[in-house]
Design a protein around this motif. Structure first.
Motif, PDB file in Angstrom:
ATOM      1  N   ASP A  55       0.828  -1.207   0.000  1.00 15.56           N
ATOM      2  CA  ASP A  55       0.000   0.000   0.000  1.00 15.56           C
ATOM      3  C   ASP A  55       0.868   1.264   0.000  1.00 15.56           C
ATOM      4  O   ASP A  55       0.569   2.224  -0.714  1.00 15.56           O
ATOM      5  CB  ASP A  55      -0.929   0.020   1.211  1.00 15.56           C
ATOM      6  N   ILE A  56       1.927   1.267   0.786  1.00 15.53           N
ATOM      7  CA  ILE A  56       2.824   2.423   0.843  1.00 15.53           C
ATOM      8  C   ILE A  56       3.500   2.638  -0.509  1.00 15.53           C
ATOM      9  O   ILE A  56       3.572   3.763  -1.003  1.00 15.53           O
ATOM     10  CB  ILE A  56       3.875   2.256   1.967  1.00 15.53           C
ATOM     11  N   GLU A  68      13.312   9.976  -7.250  1.00 12.35           N
ATOM     12  CA  GLU A  68      13.712  10.732  -6.059  1.00 12.35           C
ATOM     13  C   GLU A  68      12.676  10.631  -4.953  1.00 12.35           C
ATOM     14  O   GLU A  68      12.637  11.451  -4.051  1.00 12.35           O
ATOM     15  CB  GLU A  68      13.945  12.200  -6.435  1.00 12.35           C
ATOM     16  N   ASN A  69      11.845   9.643  -5.029  1.00 13.04           N
ATOM     17  CA  ASN A  69      10.776   9.453  -4.067  1.00 13.04           C
ATOM     18  C   ASN A  69      11.247   8.461  -2.996  1.00 13.04           C
ATOM     19  O   ASN A  69      11.287   7.254  -3.222  1.00 13.04           O
ATOM     20  CB  ASN A  69       9.530   8.934  -4.795  1.00 13.04           C
ATOM     21  N   TYR A  74      12.435   3.277  -0.628  1.00 17.22           N
ATOM     22  CA  TYR A  74      12.550   2.498   0.596  1.00 17.22           C
ATOM     23  C   TYR A  74      11.515   1.369   0.604  1.00 17.22           C
ATOM     24  O   TYR A  74      11.814   0.245   1.003  1.00 17.22           O
ATOM     25  CB  TYR A  74      12.367   3.371   1.841  1.00 17.22           C
ATOM     26  N   GLY A  75      10.285   1.687   0.157  1.00 20.63           N
ATOM     27  CA  GLY A  75       9.231   0.679   0.126  1.00 20.63           C
ATOM     28  C   GLY A  75       9.583  -0.492  -0.770  1.00 20.63           C
ATOM     29  O   GLY A  75       9.346  -1.647  -0.423  1.00 20.63           O
ATOM     30  N   LYS A  76      10.134  -0.196  -1.946  1.00 22.44           N
ATOM     31  CA  LYS A  76      10.540  -1.277  -2.866  1.00 22.44           C
ATOM     32  C   LYS A  76      11.638  -2.127  -2.237  1.00 22.44           C
ATOM     33  O   LYS A  76      11.624  -3.354  -2.341  1.00 22.44           O
ATOM     34  CB  LYS A  76      11.024  -0.692  -4.201  1.00 22.44           C
ATOM     35  N   GLU A  81      13.049  -7.243   0.757  1.00 23.53           N
ATOM     36  CA  GLU A  81      13.486  -7.904   1.986  1.00 23.53           C
ATOM     37  C   GLU A  81      12.397  -8.844   2.507  1.00 23.53           C
ATOM     38  O   GLU A  81      12.684  -9.969   2.933  1.00 23.53           O
ATOM     39  CB  GLU A  81      13.824  -6.864   3.058  1.00 23.53           C
ATOM     40  N   ILE A  82      11.166  -8.375   2.496  1.00 20.46           N
ATOM     41  CA  ILE A  82      10.046  -9.202   2.968  1.00 20.46           C
ATOM     42  C   ILE A  82       9.886 -10.435   2.082  1.00 20.46           C
ATOM     43  O   ILE A  82       9.733 -11.553   2.580  1.00 20.46           O
ATOM     44  CB  ILE A  82       8.738  -8.378   3.003  1.00 20.46           C
TER      45      ILE A  82
END
Length: 190
Positions: A55-56, A68-69, A74-76, A81-82
């Motif tokens: 969702d993020i 630059e987002n 970070y979410g990707k 990692e998950i």
């Protein structure tokens, strides 16, 4: 070239830390409690953590420029990692051989799941619980059943002296006490 059109390499999917090694026989023994702990972690990642991060990432991607987002990048990364952890847990649970140490309750011989108190050459006493490679936490006095100390202790009985070969030389260990949990009681907690 714009980053949006570059392919992430397979190296991005490589584990930073290799999986704990298995025994030469390929066995992956684990207690019922250890299996359940890993299973619950897997379900939490699949049902809660991953959807939250998806969702993020979706929200961050809708904000425009992805290069630059920070939330998107970070979410990707967190999503990779998950997914890596999900693959690891799935593979380990598939090959796990659940072994209940409670079947040895009252026995004085060291097998998987035993809590063993031993003394070394200098008389220092130490208590360890022998568990599976995926569940042993050394800070809690738990060791993997394939560790050198466990190999030395396995099949010994209370009162036996066993030899532990270390890089510093050979040590003699005396088995002082062997305990097992009662059936249905958590391993390494008492």
């Amino acid at each position: 070239m714009n980053k949006a059109f570059t392919k992430e390499t397979d190296a991005d999917d490589e584990d930073e830390f290799p999986a704990p090694r298995l025994s030469a026989s390929g066995k992956n023994y684990i207690t019922p409690e250890g299996y359940e702990r890993l299973r619950l972690e897997l379900l939490d990642l699949i049902d809660k953590e991953r959807p939250k991060v998806v969702d993020i990432v979706h929200w961050a991607a809708s904000n425009g420029d992805r290069s630059e987002n920070g939330d998107y990048l970070y979410g990707k990364k967190r999503l990779r990692e998950i997914d890596r952890r999900i693959r690891f847990l799935t593979q380990r649970l598939e090959i796990a051989e659940i072994t209940d140490p409670g079947i040895h309750y009252g026995n004085d011989q060291v097998f998987f799941g035993a809590t063993v108190t031993y003394a070394d050459d200098q008389g220092h006493e130490r208590t360890v619980t022998i568990l599976g490679v995926d569940e042993a936490i050394s800070a809690m006095g738990q060791i993997s059943w394939i560790s050198p100390v466990a190999h030395a202790l396995l099949k010994a009985r209370k009162g036996d002296e066993v030899t532990l070969v270390t890089p510093q030389g050979t040590q003699l260990l005396e088995v002082l006490k062997v305990d097992y949990p009662k059936a249905g009681r958590a391993v390494g907690k008492g």
